[in-house]
Design a protein around this motif. Sequence first.
Motif, short mmCIF file in Angstrom:
data_model
loop_
_atom_site.label_atom_id
_atom_site.label_comp_id
_atom_site.label_asym_id
_atom_site.label_seq_id
_atom_site.Cartn_x
_atom_site.Cartn_y
_atom_site.Cartn_z
N GLU A 31 55.92 50.36 19.73
CA GLU A 31 55.19 49.43 20.58
C GLU A 31 55.55 48.00 20.20
OE1 GLU A 31 51.04 50.11 20.63
OE2 GLU A 31 51.19 52.28 20.98
N SER A 32 55.27 47.09 21.10
CA SER A 32 55.55 45.68 20.86
C SER A 32 54.49 45.11 19.94
CB SER A 32 55.59 44.92 22.19
OG SER A 32 55.79 43.54 21.94
N VAL A 33 54.84 44.93 18.69
CA VAL A 33 53.89 44.45 17.69
C VAL A 33 54.45 43.20 17.03
CG1 VAL A 33 52.64 45.00 15.57
CG2 VAL A 33 53.07 46.79 17.25
N ASP A 34 53.58 42.19 16.87
CA ASP A 34 53.99 40.95 16.21
C ASP A 34 53.88 41.14 14.70
OD1 ASP A 34 54.58 38.43 15.38
OD2 ASP A 34 52.80 37.45 16.25
N ASP A 35 55.04 41.37 14.07
CA ASP A 35 55.04 41.56 12.61
C ASP A 35 55.74 40.41 11.90
OD1 ASP A 35 57.55 42.02 13.50
OD2 ASP A 35 57.87 43.91 12.43
N SER A 36 55.65 39.23 12.48
CA SER A 36 56.31 38.06 11.89
C SER A 36 55.57 37.50 10.69
CB SER A 36 56.45 36.95 12.95
OG SER A 36 55.16 36.50 13.36
N GLN A 37 54.34 37.97 10.46
CA GLN A 37 53.51 37.49 9.37
C GLN A 37 53.12 36.01 9.52
OE1 GLN A 37 52.44 39.66 6.92
NE2 GLN A 37 53.52 41.21 8.12
N VAL A 38 53.31 35.46 10.72
CA VAL A 38 52.93 34.07 11.00
C VAL A 38 51.70 34.10 11.92
CG1 VAL A 38 53.64 31.89 12.04
CG2 VAL A 38 55.30 33.26 10.76
N ALA A 39 50.66 33.35 11.55
CA ALA A 39 49.42 33.35 12.33
C ALA A 39 49.66 32.75 13.71
CB ALA A 39 48.35 32.55 11.60
N ASN A 40 49.17 33.44 14.75
CA ASN A 40 49.27 32.90 16.09
C ASN A 40 47.95 32.21 16.45
OD1 ASN A 40 47.44 34.96 16.79
ND2 ASN A 40 49.13 36.38 17.22
N HIS A 41 47.85 31.75 17.70
CA HIS A 41 46.66 30.99 18.09
C HIS A 41 45.41 31.87 18.09
CE1 HIS A 41 49.32 27.73 18.99
NE2 HIS A 41 49.98 28.44 19.93
N ASN A 42 45.55 33.12 18.44
CA ASN A 42 44.40 34.02 18.41
C ASN A 42 43.90 34.25 16.97
OD1 ASN A 42 42.54 35.88 19.72
ND2 ASN A 42 43.69 37.49 18.66
N ASP A 43 44.85 34.39 16.05
CA ASP A 43 44.47 34.54 14.62
C ASP A 43 43.72 33.32 14.13
OD1 ASP A 43 45.75 37.00 14.53
OD2 ASP A 43 47.66 36.14 13.87
N ASN A 44 44.23 32.13 14.48
CA ASN A 44 43.57 30.90 14.04
C ASN A 44 42.15 30.78 14.62
OD1 ASN A 44 45.80 30.06 12.57
ND2 ASN A 44 46.72 29.01 14.32
N ASN A 45 42.01 31.20 15.86
CA ASN A 45 40.70 31.13 16.50
C ASN A 45 39.69 32.05 15.80
OD1 ASN A 45 39.43 29.72 18.59
ND2 ASN A 45 39.35 31.55 19.87
N ILE A 46 40.15 33.26 15.48
CA ILE A 46 39.28 34.21 14.77
C ILE A 46 38.89 33.66 13.39
CG2 ILE A 46 39.20 36.50 13.71
CD1 ILE A 46 40.97 37.47 16.03
N GLN A 47 39.88 33.10 12.68
CA GLN A 47 39.62 32.55 11.35
C GLN A 47 38.61 31.40 11.40
OE1 GLN A 47 40.64 33.68 8.39
NE2 GLN A 47 41.67 35.37 9.40
N GLY A 48 38.71 30.60 12.46
CA GLY A 48 37.78 29.48 12.61
C GLY A 48 36.34 29.96 12.73
N TYR A 49 36.12 30.98 13.56
CA TYR A 49 34.76 31.52 13.72
C TYR A 49 34.30 32.25 12.45
CZ TYR A 49 34.63 30.27 18.64
OH TYR A 49 34.61 29.56 19.82
N LEU A 50 35.23 32.89 11.75
CA LEU A 50 34.88 33.54 10.48
C LEU A 50 34.41 32.53 9.43
CD1 LEU A 50 37.63 36.28 10.06
CD2 LEU A 50 35.18 36.64 10.50
N MET A 51 35.01 31.32 9.49
CA MET A 51 34.56 30.27 8.57
C MET A 51 33.10 29.91 8.82
SD MET A 51 36.99 29.52 6.46
CE MET A 51 36.74 27.87 5.82
#
Length: 404
Positions: A31-51
Amino acid sequence: MTTLLVIIVLILLSVALWQLTKIFDLTQVGESVDDSQVANHNDNNIQGYLMFGFLAFIYIITIYCVVYFGNLPLLDHSASEHGVLIDGLMWTTLILIFVVQTITQALLHYFAFKYRGHKPGMKALYYADNDKLEFVWSAIPAVVLAGLILYGLYAWTNIMYIDESDKDMMVIEVYGKQFQWEARYAGEDNVLGKANVRYIEGINTMGVDVADPNAQDDITTMELHIPKGKKVLFKFRSQDVLHSAYFPHFRAQMNVVPGMVTQFAFTPIHTTAEMREMPFMVEKVANINKIRAKNSAKAIEKGESALDPYAFDYFIACNKICGASHYNMQMKVVVDTPEDFRRWMQQQSTLMSKINEQKANAAEEGLNQPAKTSNDEIVGEQQATASAPGATESAASTSSTSTK
C-alpha cells in the motif's frame, strides 16, 4: 512481591504492543505508505493538540494533588516560635513556584500549538537575539530570587541567633547513638558537665565526666520533656556515626556529628495536650486510626496481634540513614506546662545519684555473699586432690599425719 509482578506484567504488555505494531506495519506492505520519517502537516496538527492535552493533564494532576494531599503537610501548625518564619518562607516559595509553573507551562504549550506547522509554506521566524527580551527574562528571575534569598537570610539569622548568656534559656543535651536517643538536663546550675566517649561505663551511657563539678546535678532520661514558652538550647553529640536530630513539628533539624558539638534553640508554644486537641490533629488522628482499624482486622484474620490505637506525640527522628535500624531511631518529646514540667523534674534522679546507688548495691551484694570457712576450704582441697591421679597414697599419708 506484588509490586514485582505488576512491573513484570507492564514490561510484557509493552513488548506485546511493540510486536503488534510490527505486525501492523507488515500488513501495510504494497500500500502507499509514507515511510519518510518526516512529520507532515497532519502529524504536526495532531502533536499540537496533544500538547494542549498534556497541559490539561498537568493542571488536573496538580489540582488533584493539592485537594487530595493538601491536609498532609504540617504547614501553619508549627509548635515553635520560629516555625512561623519557616512556614511563611515555605508558603512564599510554593506560591511563587505555582504561579511561575502555571504561566510558563501555559506559554510553552500555547506556542507549541500555535507554531505547529500545520499550514503549507509556513516558516518559523528566526533572529539571533533580542536585547529587550533577554533583559526581561533575566531581570524578573533575578529580582524574585534576590527577594527570596533576602527573606531566607532574615529568617535564618533570626532562627539561628543564640544568646548563650541568656540565663533564662534551658540547656539540654541530646545524645545520638545506633539506634537510640538520650537526653541530659543541665540541672540547677544550667551548665552541662563535660563528657567524652572514653567515660562511657555501666549506667553512664553518655560518657559524662563524673569528676566535673558541673556534672554533679546533671539528669539523664530516655524521654524528652520541655516546658511551654521557655527557650531551650539543644546541644547535640554522636557516639558513633552521623545522625540528624529532626523535630518535624517544631521546624527544627540539626546534624549530629561524631567528635563535635552542634546546637539549635527554639521555644515551644503548644503543649502536647493542646496540639492533640487542635481540630486538624483530631481529624488526622481519626484518619490514622481508621486505617489502623482496617489493618488490625486483616492482622487478626491472619492470627497476628491487632494494632494499638494511635495517639499523637511529638518526637525526635533520625533524618540520616545511620544503619539497619535507622527507621526505629525515635525519641518521645513531651511539651508540658511550666508547672507540670517542674513536677516532672522533681521526680527525676541525677546521674551521680544513680551511679552512687549502683555502687552501693554492688557493695551490699558483695557483703551478703557467704564467706568460705577454713574447714570448707580444706574439704574442697581434699576433694580436688582425691580426684587427681595417685591421690590415694597422698590422702592416706595426710590422714595418718593428721592422726598423729
